[in-house]
Design a protein around this motif. Structure first.
Motif, short mmCIF file in Angstrom:
data_model
loop_
_atom_site.label_atom_id
_atom_site.label_comp_id
_atom_site.label_asym_id
_atom_site.label_seq_id
_atom_site.Cartn_x
_atom_site.Cartn_y
_atom_site.Cartn_z
N TYR A 68 -13.25 0.53 -6.59
CA TYR A 68 -11.80 0.44 -6.69
C TYR A 68 -11.11 0.53 -5.33
N PHE A 69 -11.70 1.25 -4.39
CA PHE A 69 -11.14 1.30 -3.04
C PHE A 69 -11.24 -0.08 -2.39
N LYS A 70 -12.36 -0.75 -2.58
CA LYS A 70 -12.54 -2.11 -2.06
C LYS A 70 -11.54 -3.07 -2.70
N GLN A 71 -11.33 -2.94 -4.00
CA GLN A 71 -10.41 -3.84 -4.69
C GLN A 71 -8.96 -3.66 -4.23
N ILE A 72 -8.52 -2.43 -3.98
CA ILE A 72 -7.13 -2.28 -3.52
C ILE A 72 -6.97 -2.85 -2.11
N GLN A 73 -8.06 -2.91 -1.36
CA GLN A 73 -8.02 -3.60 -0.07
C GLN A 73 -7.90 -5.11 -0.29
N GLU A 74 -8.71 -5.64 -1.20
CA GLU A 74 -8.69 -7.07 -1.49
C GLU A 74 -7.36 -7.52 -2.08
N PHE A 75 -6.71 -6.66 -2.83
CA PHE A 75 -5.42 -7.00 -3.44
C PHE A 75 -4.27 -6.93 -2.44
N GLY A 76 -4.54 -6.46 -1.23
CA GLY A 76 -3.52 -6.48 -0.17
C GLY A 76 -2.64 -5.26 -0.10
N TYR A 77 -3.06 -4.16 -0.69
CA TYR A 77 -2.25 -2.94 -0.64
C TYR A 77 -2.51 -2.14 0.64
N ILE A 78 -3.75 -2.15 1.10
CA ILE A 78 -4.12 -1.35 2.27
C ILE A 78 -5.09 -2.11 3.16
N LYS A 79 -5.18 -1.64 4.39
CA LYS A 79 -6.22 -2.10 5.32
C LYS A 79 -6.96 -0.84 5.76
N TYR A 80 -8.25 -0.80 5.51
CA TYR A 80 -9.07 0.36 5.82
C TYR A 80 -9.85 0.12 7.11
N THR A 81 -9.79 1.08 8.01
CA THR A 81 -10.55 1.01 9.26
C THR A 81 -11.47 2.22 9.32
N PRO A 82 -12.77 2.01 9.10
CA PRO A 82 -13.68 3.16 9.11
C PRO A 82 -13.90 3.69 10.52
N ASN A 83 -14.20 4.97 10.59
CA ASN A 83 -14.55 5.60 11.85
C ASN A 83 -15.85 6.35 11.61
N TYR A 84 -16.86 6.02 12.34
CA TYR A 84 -18.18 6.59 12.08
C TYR A 84 -18.45 7.86 12.89
N HIS A 85 -17.50 8.26 13.70
CA HIS A 85 -17.64 9.49 14.46
C HIS A 85 -17.35 10.68 13.54
N PRO A 86 -18.22 11.67 13.50
CA PRO A 86 -18.01 12.79 12.57
C PRO A 86 -16.77 13.63 12.87
N GLY A 87 -16.25 13.56 14.08
CA GLY A 87 -15.09 14.36 14.43
C GLY A 87 -13.76 13.69 14.18
N TYR A 88 -13.78 12.41 13.81
CA TYR A 88 -12.54 11.67 13.61
C TYR A 88 -12.53 11.06 12.21
N ARG A 89 -11.37 11.09 11.60
CA ARG A 89 -11.25 10.50 10.27
C ARG A 89 -10.97 9.01 10.35
N SER A 90 -11.29 8.31 9.28
CA SER A 90 -10.97 6.89 9.17
C SER A 90 -9.47 6.74 8.94
N THR A 91 -8.97 5.51 9.12
CA THR A 91 -7.55 5.28 8.93
C THR A 91 -7.31 4.26 7.82
N VAL A 92 -6.17 4.40 7.18
CA VAL A 92 -5.70 3.45 6.18
C VAL A 92 -4.30 3.02 6.59
N GLU A 93 -4.10 1.71 6.63
CA GLU A 93 -2.79 1.16 6.93
C GLU A 93 -2.22 0.56 5.65
N PHE A 94 -0.99 0.93 5.30
CA PHE A 94 -0.33 0.37 4.13
C PHE A 94 0.26 -0.99 4.51
N LEU A 95 0.02 -1.99 3.66
CA LEU A 95 0.43 -3.36 3.97
C LEU A 95 1.68 -3.80 3.25
N LEU A 96 2.04 -3.14 2.18
CA LEU A 96 3.26 -3.53 1.45
C LEU A 96 4.48 -2.89 2.11
N PRO A 97 5.63 -3.54 1.98
CA PRO A 97 6.85 -2.97 2.59
C PRO A 97 7.29 -1.68 1.94
#
Length: 97
Positions: A68-97
């Protein structure tokens, strides 16, 4: 706190609820993301962790979360940017106004 932050997120939720492609798991994940964004006082880009999102959305299995996380990306609600460093969290960008 931004003056219209609550109104902004209510509008985002209203848009998501009117999308017939979304089911309860999509909505649960989106609401978890909105909650984190509201708590972080951000509108565009937030920092997330999988465990926190799963906890807030009450999703208990990894396959369900990933599907479901992948699908909400495909539907254009968010853009997910993973971060593989254990000290930093990944980011999510909201795409809708």
């Amino acid at each position: 706190m931004k003056v219209n932050n609550a109104a902004y997120w209510l509008n985002f939720i209203k848009i998501a609820l009117s999308d017939s492609r979304l089911n309860v798991w999509h909505i649960a994940l989106l609401l978890a993301l909105v909650q984190l964004a509201y708590l972080q006082n951000e509108r565009n880009i937030i920092r997330v962790s999988r465990s926190r999102l799963m906890s807030l959305s009450h999703i208990n299995t990894l396959p369900t979360y990933h599907k479901y996380f992948k699908q909400i990306q495909e539907f254009g609600y968010i853009k997910y940017t993973p971060n593989y460093h254990p000290g930093y969290r990944s980011t999510v960008e909201f795409l809708l106004p």
